[in-house]
Design an enzyme around this catalytic site. Structure first.
Site, PDB file in Angstrom:
ATOM      1  CG  PHE B 115      -1.738   1.264   1.336  1.00 48.73           C
ATOM      2  CD1 PHE B 115      -2.727   1.538   0.399  1.00 48.73           C
ATOM      3  CD2 PHE B 115      -1.515   2.179   2.356  1.00 48.73           C
ATOM      4  CE1 PHE B 115      -3.481   2.705   0.484  1.00 48.73           C
ATOM      5  CE2 PHE B 115      -2.270   3.340   2.444  1.00 48.73           C
ATOM      6  CZ  PHE B 115      -3.249   3.603   1.499  1.00 48.73           C
ATOM      7  CE  LYS B 165       4.963   3.901   9.681  1.00 43.55           C
ATOM      8  NZ  LYS B 165       3.525   3.636   9.503  1.00 43.55           N
ATOM      9  CG  MET B 477       1.718  31.356 -24.959  1.00 45.94           C
ATOM     10  SD  MET B 477       2.125  32.927 -25.767  1.00 45.94           S
ATOM     11  CE  MET B 477       3.235  33.653 -24.554  1.00 45.94           C
TER      12      MET B 477
END
Lengths: 191, 574
Positions: B115, B165, B477
């Site tokens: 995940f 982590k 533009m």
């Protein structure tokens, strides 16, 4: 990568690239080559005499101006210690090929004789084919491949060129100050 | 110095950032970076919570460009990290020093499509100077130290440090000295080549019609004084790239103005007629050169840039010097003879005279509101002293033409990447870096709608920026190109906007609308006086075009000039 038969071998712009021996360095070099559109003939990589240092031989298929650009871009990669262009120096360039050639009984001896002419070794013999190993310059390997083609090449594997300048000078000895990374062990860090 | 004791990886991130002099980061929390956020509250760090990670990158970019310091971004793994990509590419192309720190899934999950796992180091190889995947706490400090060194050194740029982590959660000692970076020194420029310097001096001595091309590298090198000394001593006019605006003062007598696609006609003409170009910290981008084969055909060329790969890349040059610009000029200047090139300067002045009558700022407004008038008046009302942060498109070019930037780091714009949505977040970053500066956003209605959620960031963080939204109801533009080169088929360029005044007020931002030039000054005064962020919507002429224009692929002198006040011809090549 290889050439079609009869195609001229490109003027060898041979680059030797010293890099950190870290995961992902090859990805960075390949990504750069792809993105900047440099045509390469072959790229080989392996360890060196010095721990933590890898050495690549890149044969570039471009004009001198493009090759200069490739060198300057490679020099910007943090993982690249040095880039040396061998093109204008005397050098040894070697390529290795393994060829599986079809050998119907009628032509087997002819194939073996030809192999001998190229000082190629026969490393495997099967009922209807042989495997030939040959080391040499790019041109010599190309010539061997061309001469075997009429018999039927069933499989071919080439390593790509490994190159070295002739003479006594070595890059890593000439530039002892090239810093390797400091801190803790490199293998866990850096892509 | 070796500190004893052990820290979590998360703490080591902040310990490293503090030692690198960081006091502000721009970011957005999430699962994989949560340990770092949890540790952050114990450190004296200002965290600016953005509304989208792309904006965090632009804020750090604006922060870095306004201050010269390294900007820092923090984001989580997966989509948090991929949202940084546009911001990193923007910083890469404009050489902004930036360090992005991203959380990554635990090292055991790497490669499993866990995940919010994305291979962000793989994705960002082409848009960063370097990046790191750190899987162990003890590698955090060396990676961050080196990241800052790489971001700052040579030609600056963004660096990404992806930290798993578990690396944030496990513990390691802090040894700052042992982590001293080395590898960024591998590619520092070689010592100056005396022969190249002598050739450069010769070319400058012999030149009758020389021009300095002044780029962004002047600011990055801090070489403003040296460039001015070169120009004044040798009496050489200078033309500026878009990112070079402000590097040397626009109101200097030797300043010609911006070159290239929307450069003034006399500037491009001078380049085409020059016999020597002295390119300083610029890279001959296609927007600057036009058709390469016909670029400055009579000129010898000297190119000084710290990035050797830029030399002889687009334009072959006679003298190429890969070095820090300030170093080169400090060596050159004492040997440079004083010269008088008043004849050449007078020639350029004559070319310039013709353009003044076509200049839109000299035209009557006849009841319309022209964007060029807005820029000119903003310049006048802020005395040219504001930091202006522009988005991308017509307004960006009008700003470059009509806001005269004298101060260094006074224009912040996405030049190389042309990233729409850049202005508002970059301006917030600029204001955070320089709270005493007056910061203006100049954005179009299209680009502003890409990132206007950051209005809430400005309010939450109490950041006072003034915002000019130039609303012409088109992606202007692109509409201009459609009008000129696609037979007027306006495919997907008409764009609706919300009521910007109500929108501003919904965010707690002061909102005003200006539809005629007479109301402009009062609105600007009211916005400047307001203590918080203030927005003015300028409803400008809808189908106005930016002139002069060198069509893409045309030679630099083949310009479409401004329609003259007397003869309203659409196309009037020089």
């Amino acid at each position: 990568m290889t050439h079609a038969p009869g195609q001229q071998v490109p003027g060898p712009h041979v680059l030797v690239v010293y890099t950190d021996d870290e995961p992902g360095v090859l990805t960075r070099v390949a990504s750069l080559i792809r993105r900047r559109g440099f045509n390469i003939h072959s790229l080989t990589v392996g360890p060196t005499e010095r721990a933590g240092l890898s050495r690549m031989t890149i044969v570039v298929d471009s004009d001198a101006q493009r090759v200069r650009q490739a060198v300057e871009h490679l020099r910007k990669l943090v993982n690249v210690l040095e880039v040396e262009q061998l093109a204008d120096k005397p050098m040894v360039v070697r390529d290795l090929v393994l060829l599986r050639v079809a050998t119907a009984s009628a032509v087997r001896s002819e194939v073996l004789q030809l192999a001998q002419v190229f000082r190629a070794a026969v490393v495997d013999i099967a009922e209807d084919s042989v495997v030939i190993e040959c080391t040499g310059s790019l041109a010599k390997i190309d010539a061997l491949v061309d001469s075997m083609r009429p018999f039927g090449i069933l499989e071919m594997g080439r390593t790509g060129a490994v190159a070295m300048a002739r003479g006594t000078r070595t890059l890593t000895k000439a530039r002892p100050a090239l810093p390797l990374r400091t801190g803790t062990s490199p293998e866990a860090m850096s892509v | 110095m070796s500190e004893s004791g052990s820290y979590t990886g998360a703490q080591l991130i902040w310990e490293s950032l503090l030692r690198e002099g960081v006091d502000t980061v721009f970011g957005y929390p999430g699962g994989a970076i949560l340990p770092a956020y949890d540790a952050m509250v114990s450190y004296p760090i200002r965290h600016v919570l953005v509304r989208h990670e792309q904006s965090a990158c632009h804020m750090a970019d604006g922060y870095a460009r306004a201050s010269g310091r390294v900007g820092v971004v923090v984001a989580t793994s997966g989509p948090g990290a991929t949202n940084l990509v546009t911001g990193l590419a923007t910083a890469m192309l404009d050489s902004t020093p930036l360090v992005a720190i991203t959380g990554q899934v635990g090292s055991a999950l790497l490669g499993t499509d866990a995940f919010q796992e994305v291979d962000i180091t793989g994705i960002t190889i082409p848009v960063t100077k370097h990046n790191y995947l750190v899987t162990r706490a003890e590698d955090i400090v060396p990676a961050i130290r080196e990241a800052f060194a790489v971001a700052r050194s040579g030609r600056p740029g963004p660096v990404l440090v992806d930290i798993t982590k578990d690396a944030q959660q496990s513990r390691a000692a802090l040894d700052w000295e042992a982590a001293t970076p080395q590898r960024h020194r591998r590619h520092l420029p070689a010592p100056l080549d005396p022969e190249a310097l002598a050739q450069a001096l010769d070319l400058i001595r012999q030149a009758k019609r020389p021009i300095i091309l002044a780029g962004h590298g002047i600011q990055l090198s801090g070489a403003r004084a040296e460039v001015l000394a070169l120009a004044e001593r040798a009496d050489i006019p200078f033309a500026l790239t878009l990112l070079g605006l402000g590097a040397v003062p626009a109101t200097h007598p030797l300043s010609l103005g911006m070159m290239g696609m929307h450069g003034e006609s006399w500037v491009n003409r001078a380049i085409q007629e020059a016999d020597l170009l002295i390119a300083l910290g610029m890279r001959f981008d296609d927007r600057v050169t036009g058709k390469l084969k016909e670029y400055a055909p009579h000129a010898k060329k000297i190119h000084i840039d710290i990035d050797a790969s830029e030399l002889n890349k687009n334009v072959p040059v006679d003298v190429a010097i890969a070095a820090d610009l300030g170093d080169v000029l400090r060596t050159l200047l004492p040997q440079l003879p004083v010269a008088d090139r008043s004849g050449w300067l007078e020639t350029i002045r004559e070319w310039r005279g013709d353009s003044a009558v076509r200049d839109i700022k000299n035209l009557p407004d006849d009841g319309h509101l022209y964007a060029a008038h807005v820029m000119h008046d903003l310049w006048r009302l802020t005395k040219g002293e504001a930091v202006v942060v522009t988005d991308v498109g017509q307004h960006q070019m009008w700003e470059a033409q009509y806001y005269k930037h004298d101060g260094e780091r006074s224009l912040i714009t996405s030049g190389g990447a042309g990233t729409m949505g850049f202005a508002l977040p970059a301006a917030i970053g600029a204001k955070v870096a320089r709270p005493d500066a007056e910061v203006w956003v100049v954005a179009g209605d299209g680009g502003f709608q890409m990132t206007f959620a950051e209005l809430m960031t400005a309010v939450q963080e109490g950041v006072k920026v003034n915002i000019a939204v130039i609303n012409n109801g088109y992606l202007g533009m692109v509409r201009q190109w459609q009008a000129m080169f696609y037979e007027g088929r306006y495919a997907a360029t008409p764009i609706l906007s919300p009521d910007f005044v109500k929108l501003a007020e919904a965010f707690g931002v002061q909102g005003q609308r200006v539809e005629c030039r007479g109301d402009l000054a009062a609105a600007v005064a009211k916005a400047r006086a307001f203590e918080g962020a203030a927005l003015i919507e300028f409803k400008v002429e809808q189908e106005d075009s930016v002139y002069p224009m060198v069509p893409a692929g045309a030679a630099l002198h083949e310009m479409i000039r401004r329609p003259s006040a007397l003869a309203e011809t659409g196309s009037d090549p020089v």
